[in-house]
Design a protein around this motif. Structure first.
Motif, PDB file in Angstrom:
ATOM      1  N   UNK A 133      80.837  69.296  29.387  1.00 37.81           N
ATOM      2  CA  UNK A 133      79.700  68.637  28.751  1.00 37.81           C
ATOM      3  C   UNK A 133      78.509  69.581  28.601  1.00 37.81           C
ATOM      4  N   UNK A 134      78.212  70.344  29.650  1.00 35.62           N
ATOM      5  CA  UNK A 134      77.044  71.228  29.590  1.00 35.62           C
ATOM      6  C   UNK A 134      77.178  72.218  28.438  1.00 35.62           C
ATOM      7  N   UNK A 135      78.356  72.810  28.296  1.00 32.95           N
ATOM      8  CA  UNK A 135      78.570  73.774  27.216  1.00 32.95           C
ATOM      9  C   UNK A 135      78.463  73.090  25.859  1.00 32.95           C
ATOM     10  N   UNK A 136      79.039  71.908  25.740  1.00 32.26           N
ATOM     11  CA  UNK A 136      78.995  71.187  24.471  1.00 32.26           C
ATOM     12  C   UNK A 136      77.565  70.817  24.101  1.00 32.26           C
ATOM     13  N   UNK A 137      76.768  70.420  25.096  1.00 29.06           N
ATOM     14  CA  UNK A 137      75.364  70.095  24.830  1.00 29.06           C
ATOM     15  C   UNK A 137      74.590  71.325  24.371  1.00 29.06           C
ATOM     16  N   UNK A 138      74.855  72.462  25.000  1.00 32.79           N
ATOM     17  CA  UNK A 138      74.160  73.691  24.616  1.00 32.79           C
ATOM     18  C   UNK A 138      74.530  74.124  23.204  1.00 32.79           C
ATOM     19  N   UNK A 139      75.761  73.851  22.801  1.00 32.12           N
ATOM     20  CA  UNK A 139      76.191  74.238  21.450  1.00 32.12           C
ATOM     21  C   UNK A 139      75.475  73.427  20.365  1.00 32.12           C
ATOM     22  N   UNK A 140      74.832  72.345  20.771  1.00 27.14           N
ATOM     23  CA  UNK A 140      74.101  71.520  19.807  1.00 27.14           C
ATOM     24  C   UNK A 140      72.658  71.990  19.610  1.00 27.14           C
ATOM     25  N   UNK A 141      72.326  73.212  20.045  1.00 28.16           N
ATOM     26  CA  UNK A 141      70.937  73.656  19.975  1.00 28.16           C
ATOM     27  C   UNK A 141      70.327  73.567  18.575  1.00 28.16           C
ATOM     28  N   UNK A 153      69.199  60.252  15.155  1.00 30.10           N
ATOM     29  CA  UNK A 153      70.622  59.943  15.061  1.00 30.10           C
ATOM     30  C   UNK A 153      71.480  61.208  15.025  1.00 30.10           C
ATOM     31  N   UNK A 154      70.858  62.346  14.685  1.00 27.95           N
ATOM     32  CA  UNK A 154      71.583  63.615  14.692  1.00 27.95           C
ATOM     33  C   UNK A 154      71.912  64.072  16.114  1.00 27.95           C
ATOM     34  N   UNK A 155      71.208  63.522  17.101  1.00 29.10           N
ATOM     35  CA  UNK A 155      71.470  63.870  18.499  1.00 29.10           C
ATOM     36  C   UNK A 155      72.521  62.906  19.032  1.00 29.10           C
ATOM     37  N   UNK A 156      73.668  63.423  19.385  1.00 33.75           N
ATOM     38  CA  UNK A 156      74.773  62.561  19.796  1.00 33.75           C
ATOM     39  C   UNK A 156      75.488  63.163  20.999  1.00 33.75           C
ATOM     40  N   UNK A 157      76.313  62.332  21.596  1.00 35.55           N
ATOM     41  CA  UNK A 157      77.148  62.785  22.709  1.00 35.55           C
ATOM     42  C   UNK A 157      78.278  63.631  22.127  1.00 35.55           C
ATOM     43  N   UNK A 158      78.299  64.942  22.366  1.00 34.60           N
ATOM     44  CA  UNK A 158      79.303  65.799  21.722  1.00 34.60           C
ATOM     45  C   UNK A 158      80.671  65.626  22.355  1.00 34.60           C
ATOM     46  N   UNK A 159      81.730  65.737  21.553  1.00 27.33           N
ATOM     47  CA  UNK A 159      83.077  65.710  22.139  1.00 27.33           C
ATOM     48  C   UNK A 159      83.268  66.919  23.054  1.00 27.33           C
ATOM     49  N   UNK A 160      83.919  66.693  24.183  1.00 29.13           N
ATOM     50  CA  UNK A 160      84.086  67.789  25.147  1.00 29.13           C
ATOM     51  C   UNK A 160      85.248  67.482  26.085  1.00 29.13           C
TER      52      UNK A 160
END
Length: 233
Positions: free
Chosen positions: A46-54, A34-41
């Protein structure tokens, strides 16, 4: 009749405990994801926001691996147990208690690393994760200790070294997570994160002990004998 009835409440088979334990493990890994979510962007970000969730990805990997290896070790342990008494039930509940708590420090570490991977909150989060993970290892020490004291709960044919190796592996985990907490606080949380990722691999490789051993199966020893385990009639 009275003695037989008393024993019935003292010992039980492992079926319900294993089913309940599997349910707790399944819920724990479900909460982790549940900690893995669609990040606001913004559009196109989107690609940058996903990478920031590393940190969330690494936290999920470390904790999922840990719970998966706990499940494997739990299966290996209960393949060698023929009956349970109250003490073993309590020890098993301690293992489940610490397992169910693992998503909490995972989320704290993930959030703290995203804010500042080397900041004071990340260091505190690393120490928190280390404490919970070390408590998990201590719960296994308690479980193995009880089985060593009450060897009649084990199936016949269990390797003499199994409980000794299991206890040693658990104490190694306590020490390693304590070191990770210290290094994560004093040096860098990323050092602790590296240890968090490495320890599940250690437990996977040593799940059958430190040397060649014959795995116990449900058909071995008492588990393969006709009739119920002692204390169940």
């Amino acid at each position: 009749m009275t003695d037989s009835r008393g024993r019935r409440f003292t010992h039980s088979d492992t079926t319900r405990a294993e089913a309940f334990s599997d349910g707790v493990f399944a819920i724990a890994v479900t909460i982790l994801v549940l900690e893995l979510s669609d990040p606001p962007h913004r559009p196109g970000g989107l690609a940058h926001a996903l990478l920031e969730q590393w940190p969330a990805y690494l936290g999920y990997l470390a904790s999922f691996s840990y719970v998966a290896v706990i499940w494997l070790n739990h299966h290996q342990a209960f393949a060698r147990v023929r009956s349970m008494d109250r003490g073993l039930q309590v020890a098993n509940l301690l293992v489940l208690f610490t397992t169910a708590a693992l998503p909490f420090p995972t989320a704290v570490v993930s959030d703290a690393l995203r804010e500042d991977a080397n900041g004071p909150d990340a260091r505190t989060a690393a120490a928190l994760y280390s404490c919970v993970a070390a408590a998990m290892c201590l719960s296994w020490v308690a479980l193995y200790h009880h089985l060593r004291r009450r060897s009649e709960l084990l199936a016949q044919g269990v390797e003499p070294s199994y409980l000794r190796h299991g206890t040693l592996r658990s104490w190694i985990g306590v020490g390693a997570y304590a070191v990770a907490g210290v290094l994560g606080t004093v040096v860098s949380p990323l050092v602790a994160l590296g240890i968090f990722l490495a320890l599940p691999a250690f437990y996977l490789v040593t799940s059958e002990g430190f040397g060649p051993s014959r795995p116990a199966h449900r058909g071995d020893g008492w588990l393969g004998r006709a009739g119920p385990p002692p204390g169940s009639t």
